[in-house]
Design an enzyme around this catalytic site. Structure first.
Site, short mmCIF file in Angstrom:
data_model
loop_
_atom_site.label_atom_id
_atom_site.label_comp_id
_atom_site.label_asym_id
_atom_site.label_seq_id
_atom_site.Cartn_x
_atom_site.Cartn_y
_atom_site.Cartn_z
N ALA A 76 48.81 53.25 52.51
CA ALA A 76 47.69 53.55 53.39
C ALA A 76 48.05 53.09 54.78
CB ALA A 76 46.44 52.83 52.90
N GLY A 77 47.67 53.88 55.78
CA GLY A 77 47.97 53.51 57.16
C GLY A 77 46.80 53.87 58.04
N VAL A 81 45.14 57.75 53.56
CA VAL A 81 45.75 57.25 52.33
C VAL A 81 46.69 58.32 51.77
CG1 VAL A 81 45.30 56.23 50.06
CG2 VAL A 81 43.59 56.06 51.86
N LYS A 97 48.56 63.41 51.53
CA LYS A 97 47.93 62.52 52.51
C LYS A 97 46.52 63.00 52.79
CE LYS A 97 48.57 60.35 57.01
NZ LYS A 97 49.47 60.13 58.14
N ASP A 190 55.87 59.01 66.90
CA ASP A 190 55.50 57.86 66.07
C ASP A 190 56.66 57.40 65.18
OD1 ASP A 190 53.77 55.87 65.25
OD2 ASP A 190 52.69 57.12 63.81
#
Length: 393
Positions: A76-77, A81, A97, A190
């Protein structure tokens, strides 16, 4: 003259973003895909694996919530999730995701449209994409399952990642970023250890790159974290480019080599604990600030200093010298490679083409390294495993 945008190679997307199999055009699509793969100058094994992935993707059809069975949670970020799931109609194991967003239907549809470009991203260095759909207030992005997980998870088990392994990681990240830029005119935005995925076949792939401007905007307020991989120019709000991704890669490499997020730098005592010997170099010096620096919380590393507040950390990245590898434990080529990635002025920072011909990359490319064997023994995976039905190719 600017490069012509590549023609879409996706299966016909429906308005809600689900990929639908057009059986009449499936064979034509596959032929077009094979031509595109030929342009990428791939090794035979890489091309075979990509073709196998694309062939099985043709059989997936429309993605919908009822067709998935949850196997386990992968992580999870900030974005949502990720679950390991079974796609019952095809029997494929995927990573799904789930992103929960309180947004209007028009915005949601725009995000799903923008994510369709992922169908065009076919490279050995980019995680495979099955499709995107919306159900019950959540956007689902379905991807290839990478059974080794992300490099931040690997790092927690390994403590530190060896230089030879990081050489292979560097090659994959540079080639992945080059592919995104040259073929799709997009930057990642990212790059960090949790967005570099690995598997028991020894593949290293990028995920979670910024293809949807609307999704980036919609998630702008969801950042919660104790660390940042953003470049100084991006933190200052000035114009940024793919050079910013190179900074993020450099910082990630230092973290994985040393065993902890490298800002502020470890002092001599911590370096001795980390490496089991006295380590030379500037990284062991006390940072120039008179205060006692804290550091982001981490489940690995041996720094006992209090955690740094996020604003203090961002100020450090912008105003203090960049992170570097300690001398005496890494090769001069690796140290120089990282230093060229972490130059604060983006105009002076090395670009992708320069990095690809750097001595560290040339040496790493020539080295015989059993990445899959190292990964499997480090995290306790069986080798070879079958992340998808294509694994036997």
């Amino acid at each position: 003259m600017p490069k012509k945008k590549p023609t879409p190679i996706q299966l016909n997307p429906t308005p809600d973003g689900s990929a639908v199999n057009g059986t009449s055009s499936a064979e034509t699509n596959l032929e077009a895909l094979q031509k595109k793969l030929e342009e990428l100058e791939l090794e035979e094994q890489q091309r075979n694996r990509l073709e196998a992935f694309l062939t099985q993707k043709q059989k997936v059809g429309e993605l919908k919530d009822d067709d998935f069975e949850k196997i386990s949670e992968l992580g999870a970020g900030n974005g949502g999730v990720v679950f390991k799931v079974s796609h019952k109609p095809s029997g494929l194991v995927m990573a799904r995701k789930l992103i929960h967003l309180e947004i209007k239907p028009a915005i949601r549809n725009q995000i799903i449209r923008e994510l369709q470009v992922l169908h065009e991203c076919n490279s050995p260095y980019i995680v495979g994409f099955y499709g995107v759909f919306y159900s019950d207030g959540e956007i689902s992005i379905c991807m290839e399952h990478m059974d080794g997980g992300s490099l931040d998870q690997v790092l927690k088990k390994a403590g530190r990642i060896p230089e030879q392994i990081l050489g292979k990681v560097s090659i994959a990240v540079i080639k992945g970023l080059t592919y995104l830029r040259e073929k799709h005119k997009i930057m990642h935005r990212d790059v960090k250890p949790s967005n570099i995925l690995v598997n028991s076949r020894g593949e290293i792939k990028l995920c979670d790159f910024g293809v949807s401007g609307q999704l980036i905007d919609s998630m702008a307020n969801s950042f919660v974290g104790t660390r940042s991989y953003m470049s100084p120019e991006r933190l200052q709000g000035t114009h940024y480019s793919v050079q910013s991704d190179i900074w993020s890669m450099g910082l990630s490499l230092v973290e994985m080599a040393v065993g902890r997020y490298p800002i502020p730098p470890p002092d001599a005592k911590e370096l001795e604990l980390l490496f089991g010997c006295q380590v030379e170099g500037d990284a062991a010096e006390t940072p120039p600030r008179p205060r006692t620096p804290g550091r982001p919380l981490s489940s690995y590393g041996m720094d006992s200093r209090p955690p740094m507040a996020i604003f203090e950390l961002l100020d450090y990245i912008v105003n203090e010298p960049p992170a570097k590898l300690p001398s005496g434990v890494f090769s001069l080529e690796f140290q120089d490679f990282v230093n060229k990635c972490l130059i604060k002025n983006p105009a002076e920072r090395a670009d992708l083409k320069q990095l690809l011909v750097h001595a560290f990359i040339k040496r790493s490319d020539a080295e015989e390294v059993d990445f899959a064997g190292w990964l499997c023994s480090t995290i306790g995976l069986n080798q070879p495993s079958t992340p998808t039905h294509a694994a036997s190719i």
